[in-house]
Structures are given as structure tokens and as C-alpha cells.
Scaffold this motif. Structure first.
Motif, PDB file in Angstrom:
ATOM      1  N   LEU A 113       1.029  -0.905   0.029  1.00 22.66           N
ATOM      2  CA  LEU A 113       0.012   0.112  -0.253  1.00 22.66           C
ATOM      3  C   LEU A 113       1.056   1.317  -0.127  1.00 22.66           C
ATOM      4  CD1 LEU A 113      -2.836  -1.117   2.468  1.00 22.66           C
ATOM      5  CD2 LEU A 113      -2.976  -0.741   0.006  1.00 22.66           C
ATOM      6  N   ASP A 114       0.399   2.575  -0.637  1.00 24.73           N
ATOM      7  CA  ASP A 114       0.842   3.587  -0.730  1.00 24.73           C
ATOM      8  C   ASP A 114       1.574   3.931   0.630  1.00 24.73           C
ATOM      9  OD1 ASP A 114       0.667   3.556  -3.511  1.00 24.73           O
ATOM     10  OD2 ASP A 114      -0.637   4.790  -3.670  1.00 24.73           O
ATOM     11  N   LYS A 115       2.548   4.828   0.711  1.00 27.72           N
ATOM     12  CA  LYS A 115       2.281   5.557   1.769  1.00 27.72           C
ATOM     13  C   LYS A 115       1.196   6.420   2.508  1.00 27.72           C
ATOM     14  CE  LYS A 115       5.540   8.743   4.212  1.00 27.72           C
ATOM     15  NZ  LYS A 115       6.917   9.266   4.391  1.00 27.72           N
ATOM     16  N   ASP A 116       0.689   6.667   1.345  1.00 34.54           N
ATOM     17  CA  ASP A 116       0.100   7.565   2.034  1.00 34.54           C
ATOM     18  C   ASP A 116      -1.815   6.896   2.017  1.00 34.54           C
ATOM     19  OD1 ASP A 116       0.977   9.946   2.162  1.00 34.54           O
ATOM     20  OD2 ASP A 116       1.104  10.431  -0.003  1.00 34.54           O
ATOM     21  N   THR A 117      -1.842   5.927   1.724  1.00 29.13           N
ATOM     22  CA  THR A 117      -3.316   4.551   2.021  1.00 29.13           C
ATOM     23  C   THR A 117      -2.853   3.929   3.322  1.00 29.13           C
ATOM     24  OG1 THR A 117      -2.649   4.089  -0.487  1.00 29.13           O
ATOM     25  CG2 THR A 117      -4.186   2.515   0.781  1.00 29.13           C
ATOM     26  N   SER A 118      -4.518   4.304   3.612  1.00 31.65           N
ATOM     27  CA  SER A 118      -4.183   3.289   4.861  1.00 31.65           C
ATOM     28  C   SER A 118      -5.218   1.671   4.748  1.00 31.65           C
ATOM     29  CB  SER A 118      -5.598   4.297   5.674  1.00 31.65           C
ATOM     30  OG  SER A 118      -6.425   4.544   5.620  1.00 31.65           O
ATOM     31  N   GLY A 119      -5.302   1.284   5.744  1.00 32.31           N
ATOM     32  CA  GLY A 119      -5.698   0.385   5.725  1.00 32.31           C
ATOM     33  C   GLY A 119      -5.523  -1.437   5.471  1.00 32.31           C
ATOM     34  N   LEU A 120      -6.692  -2.165   5.177  1.00 34.80           N
ATOM     35  CA  LEU A 120      -6.207  -4.251   5.073  1.00 34.80           C
ATOM     36  C   LEU A 120      -4.497  -4.562   4.194  1.00 34.80           C
ATOM     37  CD1 LEU A 120      -8.706  -6.952   4.740  1.00 34.80           C
ATOM     38  CD2 LEU A 120      -6.081  -7.143   4.471  1.00 34.80           C
ATOM     39  N   LEU A 121      -3.310  -5.299   5.471  1.00 34.25           N
ATOM     40  CA  LEU A 121      -2.425  -5.149   4.549  1.00 34.25           C
ATOM     41  C   LEU A 121      -1.816  -6.937   5.468  1.00 34.25           C
ATOM     42  CD1 LEU A 121       0.206  -4.615   3.044  1.00 34.25           C
ATOM     43  CD2 LEU A 121       1.188  -3.798   4.384  1.00 34.25           C
ATOM     44  N   LEU A 122      -1.543  -7.513   4.044  1.00 34.59           N
ATOM     45  CA  LEU A 122      -1.402  -8.214   4.936  1.00 34.59           C
ATOM     46  C   LEU A 122       0.312  -8.746   5.126  1.00 34.59           C
ATOM     47  CD1 LEU A 122      -3.906 -11.126   2.387  1.00 34.59           C
ATOM     48  CD2 LEU A 122      -3.807 -10.745   5.628  1.00 34.59           C
ATOM     49  N   PHE A 123       0.689  -9.942   6.234  1.00 33.23           N
ATOM     50  CA  PHE A 123       2.106 -10.438   6.188  1.00 33.23           C
ATOM     51  C   PHE A 123       2.828 -11.796   6.172  1.00 33.23           C
ATOM     52  CE2 PHE A 123       1.896  -5.816   7.096  1.00 33.23           C
ATOM     53  CZ  PHE A 123       3.571  -5.272   6.450  1.00 33.23           C
ATOM     54  N   THR A 124       3.457 -12.137   5.131  1.00 35.39           N
ATOM     55  CA  THR A 124       3.931 -14.056   5.767  1.00 35.39           C
ATOM     56  C   THR A 124       5.334 -13.734   6.093  1.00 35.39           C
ATOM     57  OG1 THR A 124       3.211 -15.923   5.036  1.00 35.39           O
ATOM     58  CG2 THR A 124       2.851 -14.316   2.587  1.00 35.39           C
TER      59      THR A 124
END
Ligand code: URA
Length: 248
Positions: A113-124
């Protein structure tokens, strides 16, 4: 795998640092008995006599270890943090357990997601899973909520659904995307692919500009149902993982 190598892979330190932790007796079993760097780690016979220690039996300073390999976590990314390990400024890794970026394989964001975008981010840390979640073949729709600098033009739904919209500098038209008006300057957009700065560039193609951008959902996972405050993360449960695969 030997305990030394296992702890290194989980980010507990270099070979020397891990050896020091073990030598200091800080790595123990659940009964507080010190372990050895050459003890075998692996699921299977749990007894120490058999020298196969399951992940769950190992303690660091009396605490259970970080998640075993194959983790899948979700972060509610705030605006102002970067999906990188070393950019200047605040990083998504500053919001996650500090050992995650020292793991091998590293815990990576699933897409960005861009620096200026918020929200759902998955990590694996699971390369195959990462591939599956980002590959167009396993397609996971991504849902964004955008506010715009100017009023919507009225032609966005048709333009984005057409499957003919070409972004500047690209040679392949965008896949059709669903568009829902939420207000005069607010909309929800569901994408079926992930190109660089895609949402911002789609609105730029209408002569408008995105003011704020938030990712609400990936596949069957919604941030609302996950109930995560901004900046908070947690592991996905088995049923949340299943919701993600079912939507693929
Ligand atoms: N589209 C964008 O423009 N930015 C993002 O972060 C995600 C999608």
C-alpha cells in the motif's frame, strides 16, 4: 533443523548471538530445562529423549517463541508508514514484532500500500502463500474506499467497468473494476488486479485526484470484521485463512 539454526531463522540473532543466548541458559523447554544448540527442532516425537523439540515446547526467557514458519498476519496500516524495510521515516515493520524483519525468510507484505494509503495489509513469511495471494491466477479482489479532491464526474462506473481503460505509460487495458458511489466525492472501487498506484491513476484518468485512500477488504477478509484499530496487527485465525482461500 538444529535449535541454533531454527532460532536464527526466527530472527533471534546471528549464529553467535543465538549461541550466547543458549549458553546463558535463556533458551529452555517448558519445564525451564536449558536446551542445547544442537537439539533437533521439529514436529513429531515431543520427548527430549528423542531430541525433537516441537516449536511449542521451546521458551526464550520463559516466553513461548514467536510464531513458527508459515505465519499469516494482518495489519491495519495507518497513513504515513511505508511498506519497506529501510526507507527513511516510519515503516510498517515499526508496527510489527521487531524480530519479524530479521527472520529468514523475512516476513513480507503481501503486495503493497502506498505511504498515503491506509487499510488492510497482509504479511507472511511463506513464499508459496505470498505467490498464491498475489498471483492473478489465484485472484483476490481488493476493495478500496476513496475520497476525491473534486466531485465525481458521473462516468466512472462505465469507464472502470469497460475493460478498455488504458493507464498512462501502459500497453494493456485494465481489467473491468466495480465502482459504487458513496457520496458526491466518495466511492468504493473493487479491483481484480494490482498495478502500481492503480486507484490513484484510475481517478487521474477521469481528471480527478484521490484525497484519501483506504483498503477495506481483500477477498473474503474485511477490516471491519477483523475489528483491528489503526496501527494494530494480529495473526489470522484458521477460519479467516480459509475465508481468504475460499475467495481465491
Ligand atoms: N492503489 C493505489 O493507488 N494505492 C494503493 O496503495 C493501492 C492501490
Amino acid at each position: 533443523m538444529k535449535l541454533r539454526q531454527y532460532l536464527q531463522s526466527l530472527g533471534y540473532g546471528t549464529r553467535r548471538e543465538v549461541e550466547a543466548l543458549v549458553a546463558e541458559g535463556r533458551i529452555t523447554d517448558a519445564e525451564r530445562e536449558a536446551l542445547y544448540v544442537d537439539d533437533e527442532v521439529g514436529e513429531g516425537a515431543p520427548s527430549r529423549g528423542g531430541h525433537r523439540l516441537p516449536h511449542a515446547a521451546i521458551r526464550f526467557d520463559g516466553e513461548v517463541l514467536d510464531a513458527p514458519p508459515g505465519l499469516l498476519a494482518v495489519l491495519h496500516k495507518p497513513v504515513g508508514v511505508t511498506c519497506s524495510t529501510k526507507d527513511p521515516g516510519r515503516l510498517v515493520y515499526d508496527l510489527l514484532p521487531p524480530r519479524w524483519k530479521a527472520r529468514d525468510p523475512i516476513v513480507s507484505p503481501v503486495g503493497r500500500l502506498d505511504k498515503d494509503t491506509s487499510g488492510l495489509l497482509l504479511f507472511t513469511d511463506d513464499g508459496q502463500l505470498l505467490h498464491r495471494l498475489t498471483s492473478p491466477k489465484y485472484h483476490q479482489p481488493k476493495v478500496y474506499r476513496a475520497t476525491l479532491a473534486e466531485d465525481l464526474r458521473g462516468n466512472e462506473a462505465a469507464l472502470f467497468a469497460a475493460g478498455t481503460l488504458m493507464l498512462e505509460g501502459e500497453h494493456k487495458p485494465l481489467l473491468p473494476a466495480e465502482f459504487e458511489v458513496l457520496g458526491p466525492r466518495e466511492a468504493r472501487l473493487t479491483l481484480h488486479e494490482g498495478r502500481y498506484h492503480q486507484v490513484r491513476r484510475m481517478f487521474a484518468a477521469t481528471g480527478n485526484a484521490v484525497a484519501t485512500l483506504h483498503r477495506e477488504a481483500i477477498g473474503g477478509l474485511t477490516l471491519e470484521a477483523l475489528g483491528l484499530a489503526e496501527g494494530a496487527w494480529r495473526m489470522l485465525t484458521a477460519s479467516e485463512r480459509a475465508a481468504l482461500s475460499a475467495s481465491a
